[in-house]
Motif scaffolding. Sequence first.
Motif, PDB file in Angstrom:
ATOM      1  N   TYR A  40     -56.844 -57.895  -1.201  1.00  0.00           N
ATOM      2  CA  TYR A  40     -56.583 -58.471   0.120  1.00  0.00           C
ATOM      3  C   TYR A  40     -57.708 -58.108   1.083  1.00  0.00           C
ATOM      4  O   TYR A  40     -58.228 -58.960   1.824  1.00  0.00           O
ATOM      5  N   ALA A 305     -54.857 -61.730  -3.931  1.00  0.00           N
ATOM      6  CA  ALA A 305     -54.931 -60.982  -2.677  1.00  0.00           C
ATOM      7  C   ALA A 305     -53.546 -60.808  -2.063  1.00  0.00           C
ATOM      8  O   ALA A 305     -53.189 -59.731  -1.574  1.00  0.00           O
ATOM      9  N   ASP A 308     -51.614 -58.091  -3.857  1.00  0.00           N
ATOM     10  CA  ASP A 308     -52.340 -56.838  -4.004  1.00  0.00           C
ATOM     11  C   ASP A 308     -51.372 -55.666  -3.841  1.00  0.00           C
ATOM     12  O   ASP A 308     -50.682 -55.565  -2.820  1.00  0.00           O
TER      13      ASP A 308
END
Length: 435
Positions: A40, A305, A308
């Motif tokens: 991220y 992301a 994450d």
Amino acid sequence: MYGPEFAADPTAFYRRARATGPTTPVELAPGVRATLVTSYEAALHVLRSTETFAKDPRRWNDLNDGTVPPDSPVVPMMMYRPNALFSDGEEHRRLRGAITDSLARVEPNTLRGYVERSADTLIDRFAPTGKSDLLGEYAQVLPLLVFNHLFGCPAELGLKLVEGMSGIFDGVDAERANELLTATLFQLVTLKRRQPGPDVTSWLTLHPARLTDEEMIHTLVVLMGAGTEPQQNLIANALRLLLSDDRFAGDLSGGSLPVEDALDEVLWTDPPMANYAVHYPKRDVMYEGALLKAGDPLVVSLAAANTDPALTHDQRAGNRAHLAWSAGPHNCPAQSEARLIASVAVEKLLDRLPDVELAVPVGALEWRPGPFHRALAALPVTFPPAAVVGATAEAPVSPAGRAAGPYGSGSGARPPEPARPKSGWARLLAWWRGE
């Protein structure tokens, strides 16, 4: 990232990729090298650092030197086009301004009403049968109707646009699909310059940015790309979640429709564009111990992301810090419209067919291969047969002038269910022709 194994379980792929750090080398298609951004923090860094990372793919080394052939299936998704998605700096601001100003003229209540009427028209086709593929018969078709309306697109051009765009996303004869898409959009732009109307295409042609025909075509490409394939995936993935997850199923049985919660969760965990937002380092960069070479593509994994493990906040119920719409100067300019279309589509379906159920176990659902999208191959459901409401959506008219169903030709009556072709556009085409 292009095979069925990745499509079946991308989460496992992302987990292995994270073990190498926030970036990892990948292959998007045979012989197409890239670096995937999986954390991220790293994703935000790439998306926001315009001084270091550019969007213009004319920097792409492997395409420039012939390592990646022009007929590679991912090239139409990554090649340079003179539009806001693939430009930087002042040129990006000019092209994006034309988009945001034109979309701002779309009245939300008008858009909602059109989605509702289109949804009713589609549901009427399969409601009496007690079964449907909600992907091929609903989620894929609804964006087609909406965008034909928003673009002021005649019916004879509408399906060609979807065929071309879907072929690009699927990587099925992508070079031919790209040629079809470009030629059809040129016809649409020519028509709207000659006969402007109250539609997004006309507003773009009249904008003070003075877009050329080439810029018009490729601006419509980015709008069409964002508004059809990802939109259908958002609708289908949200329906899949609502019909398979006990947290939502309990709410549904109690009479509540937690559609907004489902959309939030899908945008976190199964974003319709899972891996994209391609950037190119302007110079060699060291990031967290990895060398990112100038001109080599960085693909931001919006899905990796969002999931994450370093993120500790709750990813449901109103938290919208996800990256499904990207971030930075190239974030999606139509996210409010996209969310409205999806939420209305899902709400209408569940309101009309409250007892709808998956026809197969959720684990048996198949995902379409492809490095960029998160897309179901089909979403079969069953339900008690329901009444037709007689919706009066603005149906397209066929070239011959006959009254048309939502596919642009025929009497509007639902033909026999065809065998399921492999790709979404082929399924639409078969139904349109009554095959």
